[in-house]
Design a protein around this motif. Structure first.
Motif, PDB file in Angstrom:
ATOM      1  N   TYR B  36      20.387  56.653  39.649  1.00 41.99           N
ATOM      2  CA  TYR B  36      20.623  57.779  38.761  1.00 41.99           C
ATOM      3  C   TYR B  36      20.519  57.271  37.331  1.00 41.99           C
ATOM      4  N   GLN B  38      21.763  58.405  33.117  1.00 39.53           N
ATOM      5  CA  GLN B  38      22.558  59.292  32.289  1.00 39.53           C
ATOM      6  C   GLN B  38      22.108  59.137  30.848  1.00 39.53           C
ATOM      7  N   SER B  41      25.361  61.953  26.403  1.00 40.55           N
ATOM      8  CA  SER B  41      26.013  63.267  26.333  1.00 40.55           C
ATOM      9  C   SER B  41      25.528  64.256  27.381  1.00 40.55           C
ATOM     10  N   GLY B  43      25.001  65.013  31.845  1.00 40.75           N
ATOM     11  CA  GLY B  43      25.417  64.582  33.171  1.00 40.75           C
ATOM     12  C   GLY B  43      24.363  63.680  33.788  1.00 40.75           C
ATOM     13  N   PRO B  44      24.738  62.878  34.761  1.00 40.47           N
ATOM     14  CA  PRO B  44      23.754  62.000  35.413  1.00 40.47           C
ATOM     15  C   PRO B  44      22.641  62.802  36.086  1.00 40.47           C
ATOM     16  N   TYR B  46      19.596  62.464  39.076  1.00 41.32           N
ATOM     17  CA  TYR B  46      19.051  61.726  40.202  1.00 41.32           C
ATOM     18  C   TYR B  46      17.626  61.267  39.894  1.00 41.32           C
ATOM     19  N   TYR B  87      21.937  53.709  36.662  1.00 45.69           N
ATOM     20  CA  TYR B  87      22.924  53.284  37.648  1.00 45.69           C
ATOM     21  C   TYR B  87      22.255  53.033  39.000  1.00 45.69           C
TER      22      TYR B  87
END
Lengths: 112, 113
Positions: B36, B38, B41, B43-44, B46, B87
């Motif tokens: 993922y 991000q 500011s 959201g993560p 996919y 991530y």
């Protein structure tokens, strides 16, 4: 199409007050997740819903935190008697039949 | 869940390939590798996932070593908009937690002009 939405986008509250954070998942997604992200930290899992039930609440940090989901759709995360360490961005995600989770923009909570 | 190790930060020149490594030497046979990202500011988001085979989609490629102890996410032509924290997450499908993800610190990728 419509993604995951969260409200409010920002919330400032005084220590000791209760707050409610709302998540509207993608229509038809049965799985819903709450995470939080403290300043400079990674995301921390809080709770998972499958439909209206929560098989995994292991990430809730204390009994001041609770969440519910109604009608297999909207979810509310409630924090009672807020503390300064609760200040964070609270993120909601939903998942359909696949592996990927779709995240909302988050609610930034500041406890003063 | 298997622990993952990623570099704290990386730089990449715009237009070049960005290769982001991830070590997961304790991975189990039924654990998937997810990536993922991000953007600041937000959201993560996919990117991609895999089990054993290399995977490619419109965003990236995922190369998993034969022993599955490490993987590399490849952004083939990085743009400034790819600047984000990436991530690498290893997770088994679990009926109770329903693919809940354990995010670590990730790799902060800076794409420079």
């Amino acid at each position: 199409g419509a993604g995951v939405s969260q409200s409010p986008s920002n919330k400032v509250t005084e220590k000791g007050k209760d707050v409610e954070l709302r998540c509207d998942p993608i229509s038809g997604h049965t799985a819903l997740y709450w995470y939080r992200q403290s300043l400079g930290q990674g995301l921390e899992f809080l709770i998972y819903f499958q439909g209206n039930s929560a098989p995994d609440k292991s990430g809730l940090p204390s009994d001041r935190f609770s969440a519910e989901r109604t009608g297999g759709s909207v979810s509310t995360l409630t924090i009672q008697r807020t503390q300064q360490e609760d200040s964070a961005v609270y993120l909601c995600a939903s998942r359909g039949g696949g592996f990927e989770q779709y995240f909302g923009p988050g609610t930034r909570l500041t406890v003063t | 869940d298997a622990k993952t190790t990623q570099p704290t930060s990386m730089d990449c020149a715009e237009g070049r390939a960005a290769n982001l490594p991830c070590n997961h030497s304790t991975i189990s046979g039924n654990e998937y590798v997810y990536w993922y990202r991000q953007i600041h500011s937000q959201g993560p988001q996919y990117i991609i996932h895999g089990l054993k085979n290399n995977e490619t989609n419109e965003m990236a490629s995922l190369i998993i070593t034969e022993d599955r102890k490490s993987s590399t996410l490849i952004l083939p032509h990085a743009t400034l908009r790819d600047t984000a924290v990436y991530y690498c997450i290893v997770r088994v499908a679990n009926s109770n937690s329903g693919y809940a993800l354990n995010f670590g610190k990730g790799t902060s990728l800076l794409v420079t002009p």
